[in-house]
Design an enzyme around this catalytic site. Structure first.
Site, mmCIF file in Angstrom:
data_model
loop_
_atom_site.group_PDB
_atom_site.id
_atom_site.type_symbol
_atom_site.label_atom_id
_atom_site.label_comp_id
_atom_site.label_asym_id
_atom_site.label_seq_id
_atom_site.Cartn_x
_atom_site.Cartn_y
_atom_site.Cartn_z
ATOM 1 N N ARG A 129 13.024 3.819 12.461
ATOM 2 C CA ARG A 129 11.826 4.649 12.458
ATOM 3 C C ARG A 129 10.989 4.354 13.707
ATOM 4 N NH1 ARG A 129 9.081 4.502 6.830
ATOM 5 N NH2 ARG A 129 7.969 6.218 7.837
ATOM 6 N N HIS A 135 12.558 -2.886 1.870
ATOM 7 C CA HIS A 135 11.964 -1.598 2.252
ATOM 8 C C HIS A 135 12.897 -0.484 1.809
ATOM 9 C CE1 HIS A 135 8.913 -3.482 4.747
ATOM 10 N NE2 HIS A 135 9.858 -4.324 5.114
ATOM 11 N N GLU A 169 12.158 -9.779 1.524
ATOM 12 C CA GLU A 169 11.407 -8.599 1.950
ATOM 13 C C GLU A 169 12.312 -7.381 1.820
ATOM 14 O OE1 GLU A 169 9.852 -8.928 5.937
ATOM 15 O OE2 GLU A 169 9.699 -6.760 6.127
ATOM 16 N N ARG A 192 5.164 11.107 -2.223
ATOM 17 C CA ARG A 192 4.900 10.845 -0.815
ATOM 18 C C ARG A 192 6.169 10.984 0.024
ATOM 19 N NH1 ARG A 192 4.409 4.911 1.714
ATOM 20 N NH2 ARG A 192 3.846 5.535 3.817
ATOM 21 N N PRO A 216 0.801 -1.225 0.000
ATOM 22 C CA PRO A 216 0.000 0.000 0.000
ATOM 23 C C PRO A 216 0.837 1.278 0.000
ATOM 24 C CG PRO A 216 -0.076 -1.051 2.155
ATOM 25 C CD PRO A 216 0.610 -2.005 1.225
ATOM 26 N N ASN A 217 0.304 2.240 -0.714
ATOM 27 C CA ASN A 217 0.849 3.599 -0.813
ATOM 28 C C ASN A 217 2.126 3.707 -1.643
ATOM 29 O OD1 ASN A 217 -1.217 4.872 0.793
ATOM 30 N ND2 ASN A 217 -0.270 3.865 2.552
ATOM 31 N N TYR A 237 11.121 8.416 1.594
ATOM 32 C CA TYR A 237 11.038 7.408 0.537
ATOM 33 C C TYR A 237 11.778 7.783 -0.740
ATOM 34 C CZ TYR A 237 7.478 5.726 3.705
ATOM 35 O OH TYR A 237 6.814 5.282 4.827
ATOM 36 N N ARG A 274 7.088 0.193 13.619
ATOM 37 C CA ARG A 274 7.586 -0.280 12.319
ATOM 38 C C ARG A 274 8.719 -1.304 12.468
ATOM 39 N NH1 ARG A 274 5.423 3.071 8.317
ATOM 40 N NH2 ARG A 274 4.825 5.119 9.055
ATOM 41 N N ALA A 285 3.244 -0.886 4.708
ATOM 42 C CA ALA A 285 2.615 -0.847 6.034
ATOM 43 C C ALA A 285 2.089 -2.207 6.483
ATOM 44 C CB ALA A 285 1.489 0.177 6.050
#
Length: 144
Positions: free
Chosen positions: A106, A99, A97, A17, A9-10, A22, A110, A76
């Site tokens: 953070r 990111h 995975e 954003r 998402p996002n 990011y 998270r 998220a």
């Protein structure tokens, strides 16, 4: 070799954003860089992004029909989704995975990942390079 790249998402808002977290690359920029690296490995990549947990679960469940592994940025849902964790456990494909930001530097909420204990590895904090490193690691794992 075929690898599915899943964006959570996002991530469709990348480039607009919170660029201080990011970066300024768009999702198309990231996918383009992954496609270029995949071509070096003679791998075909498929891309899927959704803001919906159910759509992400559906994409993961269908992956074994076409793919040898998954590169996933669950965004998220990393911290909340038992459904994504269970889907990845059920299909048994290797996955990495990734990111863009270092989730461990953070907010405390998270720091936990439901997926990491099942992943080949987790790479975070290197922006685009998190994806590229993850793709290299996944490719080498599947190849060997």
């Amino acid at each position: 070799m075929r690898i599915l790249v899943v964006h959570g998402p996002n991530l469709n808002l990348l480039g607009k954003r919170e660029p201080e977290i990011y970066g300024t690359l768009s999702l198309d920029d990231i996918n383009g860089a992954l496609e270029a690296l995949g071509a070096e490995f003679e791998s075909d990549l498929g891309f899927f992004q959704s803001n919906s947990e159910g759509a992400l679960v559906d994409a993961i469940q269908q992956a074994p029909e076409k793919y040898d592994g998954i590169l996933i940025n669950p965004a998220a849902y990393t911290h909340t989704s038992v459904a994504l964790r269970d889907a990845l456990a059920a299909i048994g494909l290797p996955f990495v995975e990734v990111h863009l930001s270092n989730i461990h530097r953070r907010e405390e909420f998270r720091h936990h990942s439901f997926l990491a204990p099942l992943a080949l590895g987790q790479i975070c904090g290197f922006g685009l390079d998190s994806y590229l490193l993850g793709l290299r690691a996944l490719f080498n794992h599947i190849k060997n």
